[in-house]
Design a protein around this motif. Structure first.
Motif, PDB file in Angstrom:
ATOM      1  N   SER A 112       0.827  -1.206   0.000  1.00  0.00           N
ATOM      2  CA  SER A 112       0.000   0.000   0.000  1.00  0.00           C
ATOM      3  C   SER A 112       0.867   1.263   0.000  1.00  0.00           C
ATOM      4  N   TYR A 113       2.169   1.080   0.025  1.00  0.00           N
ATOM      5  CA  TYR A 113       3.125   2.196  -0.072  1.00  0.00           C
ATOM      6  C   TYR A 113       2.830   2.990  -1.344  1.00  0.00           C
ATOM      7  N   ASP A 114       2.762   4.293  -1.218  1.00  0.00           N
ATOM      8  CA  ASP A 114       2.342   5.161  -2.323  1.00  0.00           C
ATOM      9  C   ASP A 114       3.134   4.878  -3.604  1.00  0.00           C
ATOM     10  N   PRO A 115       2.442   4.479  -4.702  1.00  0.00           N
ATOM     11  CA  PRO A 115       3.153   4.171  -5.955  1.00  0.00           C
ATOM     12  C   PRO A 115       3.766   5.392  -6.616  1.00  0.00           C
ATOM     13  N   ASP A 116       3.394   6.590  -6.160  1.00  0.00           N
ATOM     14  CA  ASP A 116       3.964   7.833  -6.695  1.00  0.00           C
ATOM     15  C   ASP A 116       4.781   8.563  -5.629  1.00  0.00           C
ATOM     16  N   TYR A 117       5.368   7.794  -4.732  1.00  0.00           N
ATOM     17  CA  TYR A 117       6.118   8.391  -3.621  1.00  0.00           C
ATOM     18  C   TYR A 117       7.281   9.239  -4.137  1.00  0.00           C
ATOM     19  N   LYS A 122      10.968   6.599 -12.999  1.00  0.00           N
ATOM     20  CA  LYS A 122      11.862   5.443 -13.001  1.00  0.00           C
ATOM     21  C   LYS A 122      12.042   4.887 -11.594  1.00  0.00           C
ATOM     22  N   LYS A 123      12.139   5.785 -10.618  1.00  0.00           N
ATOM     23  CA  LYS A 123      12.319   5.372  -9.222  1.00  0.00           C
ATOM     24  C   LYS A 123      11.069   4.665  -8.705  1.00  0.00           C
ATOM     25  N   THR A 193      18.661  -6.121   1.119  1.00  0.00           N
ATOM     26  CA  THR A 193      19.022  -5.554  -0.192  1.00  0.00           C
ATOM     27  C   THR A 193      18.130  -4.370  -0.529  1.00  0.00           C
ATOM     28  N   ILE A 194      16.836  -4.521  -0.278  1.00  0.00           N
ATOM     29  CA  ILE A 194      15.885  -3.449  -0.577  1.00  0.00           C
ATOM     30  C   ILE A 194      16.174  -2.217   0.278  1.00  0.00           C
ATOM     31  N   THR A 195      16.470  -2.431   1.561  1.00  0.00           N
ATOM     32  CA  THR A 195      16.725  -1.285   2.439  1.00  0.00           C
ATOM     33  C   THR A 195      17.933  -0.479   1.962  1.00  0.00           C
ATOM     34  N   HIS A 196      18.955  -1.167   1.479  1.00  0.00           N
ATOM     35  CA  HIS A 196      20.153  -0.457   1.011  1.00  0.00           C
ATOM     36  C   HIS A 196      19.902   0.276  -0.307  1.00  0.00           C
ATOM     37  N   MET A 197      18.843  -0.086  -0.994  1.00  0.00           N
ATOM     38  CA  MET A 197      18.513   0.562  -2.264  1.00  0.00           C
ATOM     39  C   MET A 197      17.583   1.767  -2.087  1.00  0.00           C
ATOM     40  N   VAL A 198      16.739   1.742  -1.056  1.00  0.00           N
ATOM     41  CA  VAL A 198      15.709   2.774  -0.945  1.00  0.00           C
ATOM     42  C   VAL A 198      15.799   3.632   0.311  1.00  0.00           C
ATOM     43  N   PHE A 199      16.492   3.165   1.344  1.00  0.00           N
ATOM     44  CA  PHE A 199      16.545   3.926   2.591  1.00  0.00           C
ATOM     45  C   PHE A 199      17.517   5.095   2.502  1.00  0.00           C
TER      46      PHE A 199
END
Length: 226
Positions: A112-117, A122-123, A193-199
């Protein structure tokens, strides 16, 4: 996020465009119209700014907490299985259910995380792919637990038919338990892996601190096995 961001951008652009005219024009209807546009754009910007940051912080917290608790549940399940294997305790079907279900609930929150955050398309597309990757990783856990349940029931039926006690012990289901552990570890690696890409840097620092508690739980679990 997109709608709030667009309001901020449009308001800011109107401010920038109208400001020079206020210096050039001294009075008259055009001046009054420009002043009204400038004033209303400032008000719109100031009113929308708190809403934007509130929504941004809400989504950031949602992503962080859900990823952490999903990883925590995977760690708890691993520790539980390791303890069961160490003592060769008797098993019961769906012992894993609560942990796997809690992981799923946290993934639902992440989805449910905003798809247009993010501002860049591209991000946002990258984030969508990461959410799908995480869901697929959880599906591996789900499949290994279902495999456990199927084999557990088959073994119990076999024992019952042969007149044996229907108690089933960890050593008899070692391969199935190992598969669950392996899938949980992969799931945790995917989360990291995800945290290092988006945090952000600040989030990663907090993530490192929070993960110490997971490591401490592992150590505590090992101590209790001795």
């Amino acid at each position: 996020m997109k709608a709030h961001r667009n309001i901020l951008i449009i308001s800011f652009m109107i401010e920038i465009i109208s400001l020079p005219f206020l210096f050039i024009l001294d009075k008259g209807k055009i001046y009054e119209i420009t002043l009204a546009l400038f004033t209303s754009s400032i008000i719109s910007f100031l009113l929308e700014l708190p809403n934007y940051f509130s929504l941004k912080n809400e989504n950031a917290y949602k992503l962080y907490s859900s990823l952490f608790w999903a990883k925590s549940q995977a760690s708890i399940l691993i520790n539980s299985i390791e303890n069961i294997k160490f003592s060769n305790d008797s098993l019961f079907d769906k012992f894993y259910f609560q942990c796997v279900n809690d992981m799923n609930l946290n993934l639902n929150v992440i989805e449910s995380y905003d798809p247009d955050y993010y501002f860049l398309k591209k991000k946002n597309e990258e984030m969508s792919l990461l959410k799908n990757t995480l869901r697929n990783s959880w599906q591996n856990i789900n499949h290994t637990t279902l495999k456990f349940s199927v084999n557990f029931c088959q073994l119990r039926i076999k024992k019952t038919k042969s007149g044996q006690a229907d108690m089933i012990y960890a050593l008899e289901m070692e391969n199935e338990l190992n598969l669950i552990v392996e899938s949980c570890k992969k799931f945790m690696q995917t989360i990291d892996t995800i945290t290092h890409m988006v945090f952000t840097k600040k989030q990663l620092e907090k993530w490192s601190i929070d993960n110490i508690s997971l490591e401490n739980n592992k150590i505590y679990s090992k101590i209790n096995k001795i």
